[in-house]
Write a protein that holds these residues in place. Structure first.
Motif, PDB file in Angstrom:
ATOM      1  N   LEU A  24       0.844  -1.231   0.007  1.00  0.00           N
ATOM      2  CA  LEU A  24      -0.024  -0.074  -0.034  1.00  0.00           C
ATOM      3  C   LEU A  24       0.873   1.231   0.072  1.00  0.00           C
ATOM      4  O   LEU A  24       0.422   2.291  -0.866  1.00  0.00           O
ATOM      5  N   PRO A  53       0.362   2.282  -4.153  1.00  0.00           N
ATOM      6  CA  PRO A  53      -1.063   2.765  -4.087  1.00  0.00           C
ATOM      7  C   PRO A  53      -2.230   2.503  -4.931  1.00  0.00           C
ATOM      8  O   PRO A  53      -3.262   1.966  -4.815  1.00  0.00           O
ATOM      9  N   GLU A  86      -2.896  -1.098  -6.050  1.00  0.00           N
ATOM     10  CA  GLU A  86      -3.447  -1.653  -4.853  1.00  0.00           C
ATOM     11  C   GLU A  86      -4.991  -1.113  -4.925  1.00  0.00           C
ATOM     12  O   GLU A  86      -5.951  -2.155  -4.792  1.00  0.00           O
ATOM     13  N   LEU A  87      -5.329  -0.048  -5.228  1.00  0.00           N
ATOM     14  CA  LEU A  87      -6.613   0.545  -5.468  1.00  0.00           C
ATOM     15  C   LEU A  87      -7.353  -0.259  -6.532  1.00  0.00           C
ATOM     16  O   LEU A  87      -8.308  -0.575  -6.732  1.00  0.00           O
ATOM     17  N   THR A 119     -10.789   2.678   0.974  1.00  0.00           N
ATOM     18  CA  THR A 119      -9.444   3.084   1.024  1.00  0.00           C
ATOM     19  C   THR A 119      -9.070   4.264   1.699  1.00  0.00           C
ATOM     20  O   THR A 119      -8.214   4.515   2.666  1.00  0.00           O
ATOM     21  N   ALA A 135      -7.345   1.651   4.473  1.00  0.00           N
ATOM     22  CA  ALA A 135      -6.925   1.024   3.347  1.00  0.00           C
ATOM     23  C   ALA A 135      -6.346  -0.534   3.605  1.00  0.00           C
ATOM     24  O   ALA A 135      -6.676  -1.446   2.804  1.00  0.00           O
ATOM     25  N   HIS A 154      -8.090  -4.164   2.323  1.00  0.00           N
ATOM     26  CA  HIS A 154      -7.410  -4.967   1.540  1.00  0.00           C
ATOM     27  C   HIS A 154      -7.239  -6.319   2.298  1.00  0.00           C
ATOM     28  O   HIS A 154      -7.302  -7.395   1.716  1.00  0.00           O
TER      29      HIS A 154
END
Length: 242
Positions: free
Chosen positions: A98, A102, A105-106, A131, A135, A139
């Motif tokens: 993350l 980032p 990952e989003l 997120t 966040a 995840h």
């Protein structure tokens, strides 16, 4: 009726994660008690088959109680430690990703929700809002089905396992030592089998299975263990080996 902007969980209502965690602890406790009942009963009944003297029975039973409780605690500690270490490693890996990636990952989070049936636009908005809120938690839940709050302490697990074993071991010790010598073995058999039927049914109730089938399986296994150890002890006592 006036409401706030977001729906909240009711404090008096149980929720899935809490229930699952409590049921797992209860199931582990039942299994630990069941082990304490069977293993200690088998020891004391086996010794009672060889001698009617309460001294050796008490010594063997006490050794079985202490050794069994320590063994259960150690086994649970090692098992939960391995699981906990693996979960912590995954959490750290996700935290690192993350920080370093980032955007990727989003997109990954959005793809997960899109795969569950949401449109691309809705999935992206859900991923974005989750997120912004937390966040890492988003995840861990979506990718790994991990909740940081649910990671069990190995020390707690070891303590619970040892205590449940000790509780189960009390029954056969009392059943073999308190009654008169001529009825101690049959009374121990009866008390242990009744207790096993109860723990088997309780374990099945926790898991949603058939209480009768579970009770029969546990009782049959316990009866076999008791009969085998008693016959071995009786044979060794009759032949003068001990």
């Amino acid at each position: 009726m006036e409401t706030t902007g977001a729906a909240t969980l009711h404090d008096n209502e149980p929720h899935r994660n809490d229930i699952a965690q409590r049921l797992n602890w209860l199931r582990a406790g039942v299994l630990g008690a069941n082990d304490g009942i069977v293993s200690v009963a088998a020891i004391v009944v086996g010794v009672a088959g060889a001698t009617s003297d309460s001294g050796p029975i008490l010594i063997a039973g006490a050794a079985g109680v202490v050794g069994g409780a320590i063994s259960m605690a150690l086994g649970e500690y090692v098992s939960v430690s391995s699981q906990s270490d693996s979960q912590k490693s995954l959490i750290e890996k996700e935290r690192r990703e993350l920080l370093e990636e980032p955007e990727e990952e989003l997109a990954e989070l959005a793809a997960i929700y899109q795969g569950k049936g949401l449109s691309a636009e809705t999935a992206h908005q859900v991923a974005l809002e989750l997120t912004e809120h937390d966040a890492l938690a988003a995840h861990l839940s979506a990718e790994l089905n991990i909740d940081q709050a649910d990671i069990v302490s190995p020390w707690h697990a070891a303590f619970a396992s040892a205590v449940s074993f000790l509780i189960g071991a009390v029954l056969p010790m009392l059943a073999i030592l308190l009654p008169p010598e001529n009825v101690r073995v049959p009374l121990t058999f009866a008390a242990v089998l009744v207790a096993l039927a109860a723990t088997g049914a309780l374990g099945a109730w926790i898991g949603g299975g058939s209480k009768m089938k579970a009770a029969v399986r546990v009782v049959a296994g316990g009866a076999l263990a008791l009969a085998a150890t008693f016959l071995i002890g009786n044979l060794l006592g009759a032949t003068g080996v001990v």
